[in-house]
Design an enzyme around this catalytic site. Structure first.
Site, PDB file in Angstrom:
ATOM      1  N   THR A  90      55.982   4.900 -12.237  1.00  0.00           N
ATOM      2  CA  THR A  90      57.123   5.706 -11.906  1.00  0.00           C
ATOM      3  C   THR A  90      57.291   6.592 -12.907  1.00  0.00           C
ATOM      4  O   THR A  90      56.883   6.766 -13.934  1.00  0.00           O
ATOM      5  CB  THR A  90      58.535   4.853 -11.983  1.00  0.00           C
ATOM      6  N   ASP A 204      63.672   8.619 -10.919  1.00  0.00           N
ATOM      7  CA  ASP A 204      64.841   9.216 -11.517  1.00  0.00           C
ATOM      8  C   ASP A 204      64.844  10.731 -11.702  1.00  0.00           C
ATOM      9  O   ASP A 204      63.663  11.159 -11.832  1.00  0.00           O
ATOM     10  CB  ASP A 204      65.146   8.507 -12.857  1.00  0.00           C
TER      11      ASP A 204
HETATM   12  N1  HPA Z   1      60.730   9.282 -18.674  1.00  0.00           N
HETATM   13  C1  HPA Z   1      59.786   8.937 -19.177  1.00  0.00           C
HETATM   14  N2  HPA Z   1      59.085   7.848 -18.376  1.00  0.00           N
HETATM   15  C2  HPA Z   1      59.696   7.645 -17.363  1.00  0.00           C
HETATM   16  C3  HPA Z   1      61.014   8.276 -16.866  1.00  0.00           C
HETATM   17  C4  HPA Z   1      61.448   9.155 -17.751  1.00  0.00           C
HETATM   18  O1  HPA Z   1      62.607   9.664 -17.464  1.00  0.00           O
HETATM   19  N3  HPA Z   1      61.184   7.720 -15.710  1.00  0.00           N
HETATM   20  C5  HPA Z   1      60.274   6.948 -15.407  1.00  0.00           C
HETATM   21  N4  HPA Z   1      59.286   6.913 -16.152  1.00  0.00           N
END
Ligand code: HPA
Length: 234
Positions: A90, A204
């Site tokens: 992610t 996100d």
């Molecule tokens: N920052 C770093 N790694 C991540 C994030 C983030 O906002 N979201 C998912 N992996």
């Protein structure tokens, strides 16, 4: 057996999927692979080998961040002869046109990591995906009806940064999303002359602070898995 992986020679396939979360490795093995067999559980970092569409594929957790993925990928390339490594993970969007649930293929990975600063003695290496895997993943995603966003990402050493707006500089220079592992995977693939790609879903947004729900994460995860497995066995 290497220090952190308990597999015997030959137990790991030439193509491997690398989620950060070891329980995701278990989930993938049990839901997407035929005849999965556990080959390591050292430190609860689970690794399995099975088949997908008749081709051998392994899946193993890497933990979070560059130091952790570095240990596993070094051993997979050096000691187990892995030829194709596909990280699935992610990332946080840092641009308005990169939305929650988007599929991102990381063409390159800029980094603030100490690892490459040490490795290259202050020179600035450009960690880059395998073009062949990138092309295959792009085509696989399109064939499944999903238009991926392809471009540069940032592999950061810190999830909780001192300056909460640090990401804006990366965004200004065209980076699409933040994650924490791709730069090391790409650098090691280059070092060992192997192929690597990172396939990411946006969980996100650093701009809107929205997050995907657990259900959305599951759906986008399944979609990403299909693209990753098609790429692994291509
Ligand atoms: N920052 C770093 N790694 C991540 C994030 C983030 O906002 N979201 C998912 N992996």
């Amino acid at each position: 057996m290497s220090i952190h992986i308990a597999a015997k020679p030959g137990e790991i396939a030439e193509a491997i999927l690398l989620p950060g979360d070891p329980l995701r490795a278990k989930f993938i093995a049990e839901n997407f692979l035929e005849n999965p067999a556990l080959y390591t559980d050292v430190r609860n970092i689970l690794g399995y080998t099975g088949t997908y569409k008749g081709r051998r594929v392994s899946v193993q957790g890497t933990g979070m961040g560059i130091p952790s993925i570095s240990i596993y990928v070094n051993e997979l390339f050096r000691d187990y002869g892995v030829k194709r490594a596909i990280r699935i993970g992610t990332a946080g969007s840092i641009r308005e046109d990169i939305r929650l649930r988007d599929l991102v293929l990381a063409m390159s990975a800029s980094t603030d990591s100490g690892a490459n600063a040490v490795r290259f003695g202050g020179r600035h290496y450009a960690p880059t995906a395998s073009f062949a895997l990138l092309k295959t993943a792009c085509e696989a995603a399109l064939a499944l009806g999903w238009a991926p966003k392809v471009g540069p990402v940032v592999s950061s050493d810190m999830f909780y940064t001192e300056d909460p707006e640090e990401w804006k500089l990366w965004a200004k220079f065209g980076c699409l999303a933040l994650e924490m592992e791709s730069a090391e995977l790409y650098t090691l693939a280059a070092k060992y002359e192997r192929e690597a790609l990172c396939i990411l879903t946006i969980s996100d947004s650093l701009i809107t602070h929205e997050q995907t729900t657990a259900e959305e994460r599951q759906t986008t995860f399944t979609r990403m898995m299909e693209v990753a497995l098609e790429t692994a066995v291509s």
